[in-house]
Design a protein around this motif. Structure first.
Motif, mmCIF file in Angstrom:
data_model
loop_
_atom_site.group_PDB
_atom_site.id
_atom_site.type_symbol
_atom_site.label_atom_id
_atom_site.label_comp_id
_atom_site.label_asym_id
_atom_site.label_seq_id
_atom_site.Cartn_x
_atom_site.Cartn_y
_atom_site.Cartn_z
ATOM 1 N N ASP A 246 -8.002 -6.060 -7.336
ATOM 2 C CA ASP A 246 -7.022 -6.854 -6.980
ATOM 3 C C ASP A 246 -6.678 -7.594 -8.480
ATOM 4 O OD1 ASP A 246 -7.182 -5.608 -3.905
ATOM 5 O OD2 ASP A 246 -8.006 -7.475 -3.903
ATOM 6 N N ARG B 48 -7.763 1.865 -6.518
ATOM 7 C CA ARG B 48 -6.558 1.224 -5.328
ATOM 8 C C ARG B 48 -5.311 1.221 -6.394
ATOM 9 N NH1 ARG B 48 -7.744 -4.362 -3.242
ATOM 10 N NH2 ARG B 48 -9.246 -3.489 -1.920
ATOM 11 N N ALA C 106 -13.900 -4.609 -5.783
ATOM 12 C CA ALA C 106 -12.116 -4.634 -5.189
ATOM 13 C C ALA C 106 -11.801 -5.794 -5.815
ATOM 14 C CB ALA C 106 -12.634 -4.378 -3.233
ATOM 15 N N VAL D 244 0.913 -0.962 -0.069
ATOM 16 C CA VAL D 244 -0.097 0.099 -0.036
ATOM 17 C C VAL D 244 1.162 1.196 -0.248
ATOM 18 C CG1 VAL D 244 -2.115 1.058 1.419
ATOM 19 C CG2 VAL D 244 -2.121 -1.255 1.335
#
Length: 260
Positions: free
Chosen positions: A234, A32, A230, A2
């Motif tokens: 990913d 993201r 989400a 992150v």
């Protein structure tokens, strides 16, 4: 990994262009990527949804336009380069379901529209941005296909056919650009909890008919639930990242084992 306060992350400093950025899956992907340090260029014809995505991605460039227009796509590529320099990565996520029905009962106008957005739009995006990506000596492209692009659909025939075309466009592009170290893959989402899936349920009607369609779709998923935007994001970030450095030409299902 992150993003940290100093801006480091898997995509720190990398320029990523995203089409269909107002959609739920593209928005989750943009969020993201922004969190991992990417500089984002966002494209959609729905200016309101485009602005909503941009509000979640500080510093993002927004360019309104139609993915079926070569001129609009070229303008998007030019604006991206002017703002950030050449793109490192591309996510071509724009797409529509079209109408439900057997293939031979589809109106010609709707058939053409589905293919124009889902297939031509992905091709135009690749054509506009791969020359930019090439200047870096390496890069990655992720197109959006679907589980319906791997197996037939009795209800969404035009959509299924168009997404099948996207899956094979992915493989062709992967072969075209492998020697340039430009990887091209696609994700194949199954039924994801999103406005697009809601639209597909709504095609059955209202009330009990809609509930039955939703229950039928849920019953086809071995994991027993719909996916989340989400979770698709990913998968996209994996394919864009160096972790997938030897992966190209893949149609990656994100579908709760439906295609297994």
């Amino acid at each position: 990994m992150v993003s940290t306060p100093d801006g480091t992350g898997r995509f720190a400093g990398q320029v990523v262009a995203i089409t269909g950025a107002g959609g739920a899956l593209a928005r989750a992907t943009a969020v993201r990527l922004a969190a991992e340090g990417a500089k984002l260029a966002l494209f959609d014809r729905d200016t309101e949804k485009l602005a909503e995505t941009a509000a979640l991605c500080p510093g993002a460039l927004t360019v309104p336009g139609d993915v079926t227009s070569a001129a609009d796509m070229a303008a998007f590529a030019e604006a991206t380069q002017a703002a950030f320099g050449p793109a490192h990565k591309l996510v071509a996520a724009a797409g529509i379901l079209g109408k439900a029905g057997p293939a031979i009962e589809m109106e010609e106008e709707m058939w053409d529209r589905v293919f124009a957005i889902n297939v031509k739009g992905a091709w135009l995006a690749a054509r506009a941005f791969i020359p930019q990506i090439r200047t870096h000596g390496a890069g990655a492209v992720v197109l959006f296909s679907s589980t319906a692009g791997v197996m037939g659909s009795p209800t969404l025939s035009a959509y299924s056919a168009s997404k099948g075309a996207v899956s094979l466009l992915t493989r062709s592009l992967a072969l075209n650009h492998a020697a340039e170290n430009i990887r091209v893959n696609c994700v194949c989402p199954g039924t994801i909890d999103s406005p697009m899936s809601d639209s597909s349920f709504d095609m059955a009607g209202t009330g009990a008919a809609r509930d039955a369609r939703e229950a039928m779709m849920l019953a086809k998923i071995p994991m027993g639930r719909f996916g989340l935007p989400a979770e698709v994001a990913d998968a996209v970030l994996y394919l864009l990242s160096d972790s997938a450095a030897y992966t190209s030409g893949v149609a990656l299902p994100v579908d709760g084992a439906r295609l297994a």
